[in-house]
Design an enzyme around this catalytic site. Structure first.
Site, PDB file in Angstrom:
ATOM      1  N   ARG A  41     -33.279  57.816 117.814  1.00 40.51           N
ATOM      2  CA  ARG A  41     -34.729  57.755 117.590  1.00 40.51           C
ATOM      3  C   ARG A  41     -35.406  58.962 118.233  1.00 40.51           C
ATOM      4  NH1 ARG A  41     -38.856  55.637 114.500  1.00 40.51           N
ATOM      5  NH2 ARG A  41     -40.774  55.533 115.708  1.00 40.51           N
TER       6      ARG A  41
ATOM      7  N   ARG B 136     -25.007  53.702 124.477  1.00 38.07           N
ATOM      8  CA  ARG B 136     -26.207  54.524 124.218  1.00 38.07           C
ATOM      9  C   ARG B 136     -27.173  54.445 125.387  1.00 38.07           C
ATOM     10  NH1 ARG B 136     -28.504  53.884 118.240  1.00 38.07           N
ATOM     11  NH2 ARG B 136     -29.877  55.412 119.207  1.00 38.07           N
TER      12      ARG B 136
ATOM     13  N   ASP C 270     -37.425  45.633 125.378  1.00 37.78           N
ATOM     14  CA  ASP C 270     -36.039  46.065 125.608  1.00 37.78           C
ATOM     15  C   ASP C 270     -35.265  45.117 126.508  1.00 37.78           C
ATOM     16  OD1 ASP C 270     -36.708  49.666 125.593  1.00 37.78           O
ATOM     17  OD2 ASP C 270     -36.568  48.161 124.015  1.00 37.78           O
TER      18      ASP C 270
ATOM     19  N   CYS D  12     -31.796  52.272 117.026  1.00 39.60           N
ATOM     20  CA  CYS D  12     -31.292  50.910 116.823  1.00 39.60           C
ATOM     21  C   CYS D  12     -31.979  50.237 115.634  1.00 39.60           C
ATOM     22  CB  CYS D  12     -31.504  50.094 118.090  1.00 39.60           C
ATOM     23  SG  CYS D  12     -30.338  50.545 119.375  1.00 39.60           S
TER      24      CYS D  12
ATOM     25  N   LYS E 186     -32.965  56.222 130.671  1.00 40.92           N
ATOM     26  CA  LYS E 186     -32.654  56.850 129.369  1.00 40.92           C
ATOM     27  C   LYS E 186     -33.948  57.250 128.667  1.00 40.92           C
ATOM     28  CE  LYS E 186     -31.920  54.140 125.711  1.00 40.92           C
ATOM     29  NZ  LYS E 186     -32.745  54.420 124.527  1.00 40.92           N
ATOM     30  N   ASN E 187     -34.924  56.349 128.677  1.00 43.70           N
ATOM     31  CA  ASN E 187     -36.144  56.593 127.890  1.00 43.70           C
ATOM     32  C   ASN E 187     -37.154  57.494 128.589  1.00 43.70           C
ATOM     33  OD1 ASN E 187     -34.992  55.117 125.912  1.00 43.70           O
ATOM     34  ND2 ASN E 187     -36.170  53.247 126.276  1.00 43.70           N
TER      35      ASN E 187
ATOM     36  N   ARG F  63     -39.244  50.981 112.001  1.00 41.46           N
ATOM     37  CA  ARG F  63     -39.428  52.125 112.917  1.00 41.46           C
ATOM     38  C   ARG F  63     -40.042  53.319 112.194  1.00 41.46           C
ATOM     39  NH1 ARG F  63     -34.979  52.269 117.418  1.00 41.46           N
ATOM     40  NH2 ARG F  63     -36.841  52.665 118.649  1.00 41.46           N
ATOM     41  N   PRO F  64     -41.185  53.133 111.592  1.00 42.28           N
ATOM     42  CA  PRO F  64     -41.846  54.264 110.926  1.00 42.28           C
ATOM     43  C   PRO F  64     -42.316  55.306 111.941  1.00 42.28           C
ATOM     44  CG  PRO F  64     -43.288  52.341 110.963  1.00 42.28           C
ATOM     45  CD  PRO F  64     -41.963  51.891 111.518  1.00 42.28           C
ATOM     46  N   ILE F  65     -42.769  56.457 111.433  1.00 38.45           N
ATOM     47  CA  ILE F  65     -43.280  57.507 112.328  1.00 38.45           C
ATOM     48  C   ILE F  65     -44.693  57.923 111.920  1.00 38.45           C
ATOM     49  CG2 ILE F  65     -41.012  58.414 113.011  1.00 38.45           C
ATOM     50  CD1 ILE F  65     -41.359  60.562 110.834  1.00 38.45           C
ATOM     51  N   ASP F  66     -45.360  57.034 111.211  1.00 39.62           N
ATOM     52  CA  ASP F  66     -46.700  57.366 110.690  1.00 39.62           C
ATOM     53  C   ASP F  66     -47.702  57.695 111.787  1.00 39.62           C
ATOM     54  OD1 ASP F  66     -46.223  54.570 111.252  1.00 39.62           O
ATOM     55  OD2 ASP F  66     -48.266  54.193 110.561  1.00 39.62           O
TER      56      ASP F  66
END
Ligand code: EPZ
Length: 416
Positions: free
Chosen positions: A92, A397, A305, A116, A22-23, A121-124
Site C-alpha cells: 500500500r 510484512r 489494525d 492487504c 512499520k507504519n 482501498r481507493p486512493i481518491d
C-alpha cells in the site's frame, strides 16, 4: 511459502523489546525522496514491507544501504520518477511516493498500490487533494500520471481522516512554495513521526497529531539521522498474547499512550497493566472476562489494525463480545480460519459477534492478510494441540520474525 508451527498451551512470561513502527518507517522512507542528502534511519526493522519500499527507492536511483538494522538512504540524485506495477502492487505504501515525487521532480508515473485485502482501498482522497493543490493527475492503464503545475489552493479538506492521504499531502506541501493548511487530517502517532522526521530535515510542518496541519514550503530538505517510534500494533499484539495465555510480560521500547484504547479494554477484562516512559507490563487473570463491545475508529480510538487480534482474544474470554469494524469494509476474512479452530463467531458486513469458548483446537489454517495472520498466531498459542499457519509471509510484512519473540516468552512456536 512461509509456515509457522505452534503447539498451544504455554503461558507467556518474560520480556521482549518492541521494534520500530512499520507504519512510521514506510512514509518516512517515501519522505526520503524529498531530501537532497543522506538520511540514516536507526533501528530500521527489516519488515518485508520496508524492504519493498527500499527496492522502490533503488528503482528511482536512490542509494540504499542496509547495515543490520541501520538504513542509509541518499536520494540526492534521483534518475527516475516511475514506479512499476511489479514494485508498487505488493504494498500500500507505494502510493506514498506520489506526493514526494511530484514535489521533488514535478512529475510522477506510479502504478496502483496493493496492500492487504481488507477492502477496496481507493486512493481518491490522495488524488483529489493533489489536484486541488495544482497537480494534473491522469489515471490510465493501471498507472497514475502526475504533473505539478501552478498551485491553485492554499487550503485542502480531506473527506476522511485518511492516514495515507494525510501523509502524501504533507510530503507534497513540504517543498511547495507558500503555506498550505490541510483540514480533517488523520491524527495517528505515525503522522506525528513523519512530521518530526521531515522537520528534522528542515521542513516547516505544524499541527501534526491534530486535525489541522499547516505546512510552509521550503526550498530544500537536508539529510539527517532519525529513529522511528515503536510499533504500537506489534505492542498491542503482544499485550493481547500475554493476556490470552494467562501470562506475565514486560514490553520494552513501548509507549502506553499510543495504546490507551486497547489498554483500557484489557483492564476491564481483568488484566493488571502498569507502564512508564518506555515500557508496559501486563499480568493476566486466570480467566479473562469479555470486553462486551469494541468499535474500531481513527486514532485515538481503538485501532482497526488490532481488530483481528481482539477477536481472537474474545474467542477465549468469558462471555459474549461485539466487534464493530468501522474503518475498512472487508476486514473479517480471517474469521473463517478461526472457525476451523473451534471459535464461535458470527459476522455480517461490519459487525462480529464472538462467544467466548473454554477451549479451541489447533488446526491447519491460512493467513489471509497481515493482521488476520497475527490473529491466527494468537489463537494458536492457546489452542489445544498443533496449529500450522500457512502463508505466514503475510505476517512477516508487519512483524519481524514473530516466532523468535514469542518463543523467547515461552511459546512453543517455530518456522518450518
Ligand atoms: C494505513 O493505511 C495503514 N497502512 C493501515 O495499516 C491502517 O489500517 C490504516 O492506515 C488505518 O489506520 C500504512 O500506513 C502503510 P487510510 P491507509 O487511508 O493509509 C478509505 C496494517 O495492517 N480511503 O487511513 O491505506 C480506505 O478505504 C495496515 O499495518 C478512501 O476511501 O488507510 C479505508 O476504508 C493495514 N480513499 C479508510 O479510508 C482514500 O483515498 C482508511 O484508510 C484513502 C482511504
Amino acid at each position: 511459502m512461509e509456515k509457522l508451527f505452534v503447539n498451544g498451551g504455554n503461558r507467556l512470561c518474560g520480556e521482549v523489546k518492541i521494534d520500530s513502527a512499520k507504519n512510521a518507517l514506510l512514509p518516512i522512507l517515501a519522505g526520503c525522496i524529498l531530501v537532497e542528502g543522506k538520511v540514516v534511519i536507526k533501528k530500521a526493522t527489516a519488515y518485508t514491507d520496508v524492504e519493498a519500499m527500499c527496492d522502490i527507492l533503488k528503482s528511482l536511483g536512490a542509494q540504499v544501504n542496509r547495515k543490520k538494522d541501520l538504513l542509509e538512504i541518499d536520494c540526492s540524485s534521483l534518475s527516475a520518477c516511475e514506479i512499476s506495477h511489479q514494485l508498487a502492487s505488493p504494498v500500500r505504501s507505494s502510493i506514498f511516493t506520489l506526493g514526494p515525487l511530484l514535489a521533488r521532480l514535478g512529475r510522477a508515473k506510479v502504478a496502483y498500490p496493493g496492500g492487504c485485502d481488507i477492502g477496496l482501498r481507493p486512493i481518491d482522497i490522495h488524488l483529489t487533494a493533489l489536484k486541488e493543490l495544482g497537480c494534473k493527475i491522469i489515471e490510465k492503464n493501471g498507472y497514475i500520471y502526475g504533473e505539478k503545475l501552478k498551485r491553485e489552493k492554499t487550503e485542502v479538506f480531506l473527506s476522511f481522516q485518511s492516514v495515507g492521504a494525510t501523509e502524501n499531502v504533507i510530503m507534497f506541501c513540504a517543498l511547495l512554495p507558500g503555506t498550505t493548511k490541510i483540514f480533517n487530517c488523520a491524527k495517528e502517532p505515525e503522522i506525528v513521526d513523519l512530521a518530526n522526521f521531515l522537520n528534522k530535515c528542515g521542513a516547516k510542518i505544524e499541527g501534526a497529531g491534530s486535525d489541522v496541519i499547516t505546512v510552509c514550503g521550503v526550498e530544500k530538505l537536508y539529510g539527517c539521522c532519525y529513529q522511528a517510534i515503536p510499533d504500537r500494533i506489534e505492542c498491542g499484539t503482544f499485550l493481547i498474547a500475554g493476556a490470552m495465555t494467562g501470562g506475565e510480560i514486560l514490553l520494552k521500547n513501548a509507549i502506553a499512550s499510543h495504546n490507551s484504547a486497547l489498554i483500557e479494554k484489557l483492564k476491564t477484562c481483568g488484566c493488571l497493566i502498569d507502564s512508564g516512559k518506555d515500557f508496559i507490563s501486563l499480568t493476566a487473570p486466570k480467566r479473562l472476562e469479555s470486553f462486551k463491545e469494541v468499535e474500531t475508529s481513527v486514532y485515538p480510538g481503538f485501532p482497526t489494525d488490532l481488530q483481528p487480534q481482539i477477536v481472537a482474544f474474545a474467542s477465549v474470554a468469558n462471555g459474549c463480545s461485539l466487534v464493530f469494524e468501522n474503518v475498512f469494509e472487508n476486514r473479517f476474512n480471517y474469521v473463517g480460519e478461526l472457525l476451523k479452530m473451534g471459535c464461535d463467531i458470527l459476522f455480517k458486513s461490519s459487525i462480529c459477534i464472538v462467544r467466548g469458548k473454554n477451549k479451541i483446537f489447533g488446526a491447519d489454517v491460512v493467513a489471509t492478510d497481515l493482521r488476520g495472520g497475527a490473529s491466527l498466531v494468537l489463537a494458536s498459542l492457546v489452542a489445544e494441540g498443533y496449529t500450522t499457519i500457512n502463508r505466514a509471509e503475510y505476517i512477516d510484512r508487519g512483524y519481524f520474525h514473530i516466532e523468535n519473540k514469542l518463543a523467547k516468552l515461552g511459546a512453543d512456536i517455530k518456522r518450518i
